[in-house]
Design an enzyme around this catalytic site. Sequence first.
Site, PDB file in Angstrom:
ATOM      1  N   GLU A   1      -0.208  17.705  15.963  1.00 35.21           N
ATOM      2  CA  GLU A   1      -1.053  16.941  16.892  1.00 35.21           C
ATOM      3  C   GLU A   1      -0.226  16.619  18.128  1.00 35.21           C
ATOM      4  O   GLU A   1       0.940  16.225  18.014  1.00 35.21           O
ATOM      5  CB  GLU A   1      -1.536  15.633  16.250  1.00 35.21           C
ATOM      6  CG  GLU A   1      -2.417  15.880  15.041  1.00 35.21           C
ATOM      7  CD  GLU A   1      -3.191  14.641  14.579  1.00 35.21           C
ATOM      8  OE1 GLU A   1      -3.350  13.687  15.370  1.00 35.21           O
ATOM      9  OE2 GLU A   1      -3.625  14.647  13.424  1.00 35.21           O
TER      10      GLU A   1
ATOM     11  N   CYS B   1       3.060  14.533  24.863  1.00 35.48           N
ATOM     12  CA  CYS B   1       3.614  13.836  23.706  1.00 35.48           C
ATOM     13  C   CYS B   1       3.589  14.813  22.531  1.00 35.48           C
ATOM     14  O   CYS B   1       2.512  15.292  22.140  1.00 35.48           O
ATOM     15  CB  CYS B   1       2.738  12.605  23.435  1.00 35.48           C
ATOM     16  SG  CYS B   1       3.214  11.700  21.979  1.00 35.48           S
TER      17      CYS B   1
ATOM     18  N   CYS C   1       4.833  11.254   8.464  1.00 38.67           N
ATOM     19  CA  CYS C   1       6.095  10.576   8.726  1.00 38.67           C
ATOM     20  C   CYS C   1       6.498   9.805   7.469  1.00 38.67           C
ATOM     21  O   CYS C   1       5.631   9.321   6.738  1.00 38.67           O
ATOM     22  CB  CYS C   1       5.922   9.598   9.889  1.00 38.67           C
ATOM     23  SG  CYS C   1       7.466   8.789  10.380  1.00 38.67           S
TER      24      CYS C   1
ATOM     25  N   CYS D   1       6.087   2.637   8.763  1.00 38.78           N
ATOM     26  CA  CYS D   1       5.829   1.464   9.616  1.00 38.78           C
ATOM     27  C   CYS D   1       4.389   0.981   9.401  1.00 38.78           C
ATOM     28  O   CYS D   1       3.446   1.776   9.471  1.00 38.78           O
ATOM     29  CB  CYS D   1       6.063   1.804  11.082  1.00 38.78           C
ATOM     30  SG  CYS D   1       7.730   2.384  11.407  1.00 38.78           S
TER      31      CYS D   1
ATOM     32  N   CYS E   1       1.430   1.810  12.034  1.00 36.98           N
ATOM     33  CA  CYS E   1       1.256   3.171  12.560  1.00 36.98           C
ATOM     34  C   CYS E   1       0.344   4.022  11.679  1.00 36.98           C
ATOM     35  O   CYS E   1       0.521   4.074  10.455  1.00 36.98           O
ATOM     36  CB  CYS E   1       2.634   3.831  12.678  1.00 36.98           C
ATOM     37  SG  CYS E   1       2.568   5.500  13.317  1.00 36.98           S
TER      38      CYS E   1
ATOM     39  N   CYS F   1      -0.772   5.785  21.261  1.00 38.50           N
ATOM     40  CA  CYS F   1       0.448   5.576  20.466  1.00 38.50           C
ATOM     41  C   CYS F   1       0.104   5.126  19.063  1.00 38.50           C
ATOM     42  O   CYS F   1      -0.651   4.170  18.883  1.00 38.50           O
ATOM     43  CB  CYS F   1       1.306   4.466  21.060  1.00 38.50           C
ATOM     44  SG  CYS F   1       2.010   4.865  22.613  1.00 38.50           S
TER      45      CYS F   1
HETATM   46  N1  SAH Z   1       9.103   7.810  15.028  1.00 37.40           N
HETATM   47  C1  SAH Z   1       9.313   7.601  16.421  1.00 37.40           C
HETATM   48  C2  SAH Z   1       8.179   8.088  17.291  1.00 37.40           C
HETATM   49  C3  SAH Z   1       6.839   7.646  16.870  1.00 37.40           C
HETATM   50  S1  SAH Z   1       5.676   6.780  17.735  1.00 37.40           S
HETATM   51  C4  SAH Z   1       9.579   6.133  16.690  1.00 37.40           C
HETATM   52  O1  SAH Z   1       9.463   5.333  15.772  1.00 37.40           O
HETATM   53  O2  SAH Z   1       9.949   5.787  17.800  1.00 37.40           O
HETATM   54  C5  SAH Z   1       6.114   6.338  19.309  1.00 37.40           C
HETATM   55  C6  SAH Z   1       5.934   4.849  19.608  1.00 37.40           C
HETATM   56  O3  SAH Z   1       4.625   4.402  19.268  1.00 37.40           O
HETATM   57  C7  SAH Z   1       6.895   3.993  18.811  1.00 37.40           C
HETATM   58  O4  SAH Z   1       7.549   3.089  19.656  1.00 37.40           O
HETATM   59  C8  SAH Z   1       6.002   3.233  17.861  1.00 37.40           C
HETATM   60  O5  SAH Z   1       6.565   1.980  17.557  1.00 37.40           O
HETATM   61  C9  SAH Z   1       4.718   3.137  18.653  1.00 37.40           C
HETATM   62  N2  SAH Z   1       3.544   2.904  17.820  1.00 37.40           N
HETATM   63  C10 SAH Z   1       3.353   3.297  16.538  1.00 37.40           C
HETATM   64  N3  SAH Z   1       2.161   2.874  16.097  1.00 37.40           N
HETATM   65  C11 SAH Z   1       1.590   2.204  17.123  1.00 37.40           C
HETATM   66  C12 SAH Z   1       0.328   1.547  17.276  1.00 37.40           C
HETATM   67  N4  SAH Z   1      -0.553   1.521  16.294  1.00 37.40           N
HETATM   68  N5  SAH Z   1       0.065   0.987  18.477  1.00 37.40           N
HETATM   69  C13 SAH Z   1       0.939   1.050  19.484  1.00 37.40           C
HETATM   70  N6  SAH Z   1       2.129   1.667  19.396  1.00 37.40           N
HETATM   71  C14 SAH Z   1       2.459   2.231  18.223  1.00 37.40           C
END
Ligand code: SAH
Length: 351
Positions: free
Chosen positions: A73, A90, A97, A101, A104, A331
């Site tokens: 994606e 992106c 993953c 978290c 996410c 994000c």
């Molecule tokens: N694994 C990497 C990249 C993934 S996502 C990392 O952790 O950085 C990229 C960004 O999106 C990260 O800063 C993450 O904290 C943020 N992110 C993840 N879920 C989100 C959400 N539901 N809303 C807003 N930002 C989010």
Amino acid sequence: MDLLGNTLQETVEAAKALGVSRHRAAAAYADFFRTDRCTEPWVEDCMPPIRTTTIDEETVKFTLSLGDGLETESVIIPMHRDGRVTRTLCVSSQIGCAMGCGFCETAQMGLLRSLTASEIVAQWHAARHRVDNPFDGGRGFPIKNIVFMGMGEPTDNLPAVLQSIRVLADHHGPAVPASRITVSTVGRTEGIRTLARFATARGFRKLNIAFSLNAPNDRIRGEIMPITRAEPIARILGALRDWPIQRSAAFCMEYVLIPGVNDAPEHCDETCALLKGILCSLNVIPYNPRRESPWRAPTEEEITAFVTRAIANGQFCKRRGTKGRNAMAACGQLGNANIRRRTFVPVRIAG
Ligand code: SAH
């Protein structure tokens, strides 16, 4: 031969074994990456087909079908500045993953597998040349920046991520300079140190790194990011302090603002104190609710209050837009819910 995962030099060497001259190999390489043409019989078109394209206003999310039934994606995000529009791509480094978290969407599906360098570069090639562009009626978008902020944790798949960056930055191929590439990480010291070593090489010194801080302290971070138990914030900031070249633009501290979790004024002050002395930009990302989210998105007032307070504390701070929410392209919203229901890979914590 699959060119997607190879630099020009690697292609030239492999082509030599087939009796192809350096000159012809270089021309074929440039043709494939610059104009999407396969001009030589030894060049295979290994591009995975585009499966879906979803558009939310100007944000375009697309998926590529891989041979094993899984999908990458990626999102093409418009950036408006001084009346002009540029586009940031992106990319995903994994399908799913393993970091778990809580906020996410991707984490909800677990890790299905890591992508190869070829599959990462394919996302750029598709975005640049093949994805329908309804805005100009043709195909492909000019891509200015690349961010590893799609599905996956780049430090969990570093060899492929680094190789994809070598290809993406190759002058004869995609030619996206390292200064326009950002690797975003959940924060794992070993991975950050490997990235730092990579960023000492010529051509890669301006590679950017983003760290998903997301909380003012280990207690709150641990509640939303299980990795914190293995990697406390202080250790990660220590690894970032050793980054070879300290430039204000090099570090971005990402902070997903979640109402009731990490958005209080004292959270803002504590975060700014934590970052004192580190040249960085605090990038506030309004939380995009994942499916079945226990939290809501912050209001404009809540976002402004946090950003204004950080600036008043002397911290360089920006807010990130929320483009693509309607296409589940913003994000933290990537991840195929059907695949998620089918497969489960337990979360694994490094360290
Ligand atoms: N694994 C990497 C990249 C993934 S996502 C990392 O952790 O950085 C990229 C960004 O999106 C990260 O800063 C993450 O904290 C943020 N992110 C993840 N879920 C989100 C959400 N539901 N809303 C807003 N930002 C989010």
